[in-house]
Design an enzyme around this catalytic site. Structure first.
Site, PDB file in Angstrom:
ATOM      1  N   ASP A  32      19.658  16.483  17.037  1.00  0.00           N
ATOM      2  CA  ASP A  32      20.763  16.379  16.083  1.00  0.00           C
ATOM      3  C   ASP A  32      21.994  15.707  16.691  1.00  0.00           C
ATOM      4  O   ASP A  32      22.220  15.796  17.891  1.00  0.00           O
ATOM      5  CB  ASP A  32      21.132  17.801  15.606  1.00  0.00           C
ATOM      6  CG  ASP A  32      22.023  17.764  14.389  1.00  0.00           C
ATOM      7  OD1 ASP A  32      22.046  16.737  13.673  1.00  0.00           O
ATOM      8  OD2 ASP A  32      22.722  18.759  14.147  1.00  0.00           O
TER       9      ASP A  32
ATOM     10  N   HIS B  30      20.968   6.646  15.781  1.00  0.00           N
ATOM     11  CA  HIS B  30      19.526   6.953  15.766  1.00  0.00           C
ATOM     12  C   HIS B  30      18.810   6.145  16.858  1.00  0.00           C
ATOM     13  O   HIS B  30      17.937   6.654  17.545  1.00  0.00           O
ATOM     14  CB  HIS B  30      18.919   6.647  14.405  1.00  0.00           C
ATOM     15  CG  HIS B  30      19.409   7.571  13.318  1.00  0.00           C
ATOM     16  ND1 HIS B  30      19.465   8.926  13.468  1.00  0.00           N
ATOM     17  CD2 HIS B  30      19.885   7.320  12.054  1.00  0.00           C
ATOM     18  CE1 HIS B  30      19.942   9.483  12.364  1.00  0.00           C
ATOM     19  NE2 HIS B  30      20.200   8.529  11.491  1.00  0.00           N
TER      20      HIS B  30
ATOM     21  N   LEU C 109       0.638  16.614  28.399  1.00  0.00           N
ATOM     22  CA  LEU C 109       1.614  17.068  27.396  1.00  0.00           C
ATOM     23  C   LEU C 109       1.167  16.712  25.970  1.00  0.00           C
ATOM     24  O   LEU C 109       0.706  15.590  25.723  1.00  0.00           O
ATOM     25  CB  LEU C 109       2.960  16.373  27.678  1.00  0.00           C
ATOM     26  CG  LEU C 109       4.068  16.605  26.655  1.00  0.00           C
ATOM     27  CD1 LEU C 109       4.639  18.018  26.782  1.00  0.00           C
ATOM     28  CD2 LEU C 109       5.192  15.580  26.827  1.00  0.00           C
TER      29      LEU C 109
END
Ligand code: FPP
Length: 263
Positions: free
Chosen positions: A42, A59, A153
């Site tokens: 965020d 972004h 991962l």
């Protein structure tokens, strides 16, 4: 003496971050690395606006943070990293911003896929993927296929994701099984519900990181966060770097999780 003071004063922010990183890494207990970390990425919009730039700039900068965090997560041996990239509510944003986010996703997957494969990272998308634009669906499918045999991962990218929608879908799937006599209502328990979520088979997040100073869950992993530790920071996502993740992990290792018990 004077020389070392001058050198100290000349240290660049990058050098300081590197030094901090080494200190933090040394403080981490490798036997207590969380299995699953979730991140609400965020603050991109505010970060950009504070610089007099359009939200898209934030972004794009946020993608750099994502790269950093994925790399360090892989290095330290996290099992699962889940990042909130686009919520079921984000469709309310202007079409231009939605397009930017979808294009960044496609660009990220395209540019990073070789490195992700090299680092043995398995990419998964969680959310209502069938409702994404075609180019985003294709990019997700390619990343999924290319990394399906990776065993390191697991990178869950939450796309068109909503915790409530996820629960509705799980309830519906269970109801279908009950209606078809595949499952008895008495057999429905927490484990059955977990098995019908997008995160089926994965451990619940041990740690949730939310940057940018907001204290909300924002419809993220509502079921899975039941006993998750929260780590909140005012740092905006585009400024979030490896050191911040390491700091969160060191703080996490100092916590005493009791899961409702006493120890
Ligand atoms: C929230 O910040 C962030 C998002 C809705 C998108 C997160 C996306 C990225 C970091 C980049 C693209 C993702 C991928 C997977 C390549 P906000 O815009 O709500 O920030 P604000 O609260 O400051 O307005």
């Amino acid at each position: 003496m004077i020389k070392s003071i001058v050198n100290f004063m000349r240290r660049s922010p990058e050098r300081e971050a590197e030094e901090n990183e080494e200190v933090l890494k040394a403080r981490l207990d490798p036997s207590r690395i969380p299995r699953h970390v979730a991140v609400i990425m965020d603050g991109n919009g505010r970060w950009a606006l504070r610089r007099g730039m359009p939200r898209a700039y934030g972004h794009r900068a946020g993608v750099e943070s994502l790269r950093d965090v994925v790399r360090v997560s892989s290095e330290i041996g996290l099992q699962v990293l889940t990042v909130y990239a686009f919520s079921t509510e984000n469709w309310k944003r202007p079409q231009e911003e939605i397009d930017v986010l979808m294009n960044l996703l496609v660009e990220y997957l395209h540019k990073e896929i070789d490195e992700l494969c090299r680092n043995n990272v398995r990419v998964r998308a969680i959310g209502k993927i069938d409702e994404l634009p075609a180019h985003a669906r294709r990019a997700v499918a390619v990343a999924h296929e290319r990394t399906k045999n990776c065993t390191g991962l697991v990178l869950n990218i939450a796309l068109n994701y909503g915790g409530r929608t996820e629960l509705v879908e799980a309830v519906r799937a269970i109801a279908v099984k009950v209606a078809g006599n595949e499952l008895s209502p008495d057999d429905i328990n927490q484990e059955v519900i977990s098995r019908h979520l997008y995160t089926a088979g994965q451990p619940d997040p041990d740690l949730l990181i939310r940057p940018s100073g907001d204290y909300r869950v924002s419809n993220f992993l509502l079921w899975q966060l039941a006993y998750t530790e929260f780590w909140l920071t005012d740092v905006m996502w585009p400024d979030f770097r490896r050191v911040h993740l390491l700091k969160a992990l060191v703080d996490f290792q100092r916590r005493h999780r009791r899961f409702g018990g006493l120890n």
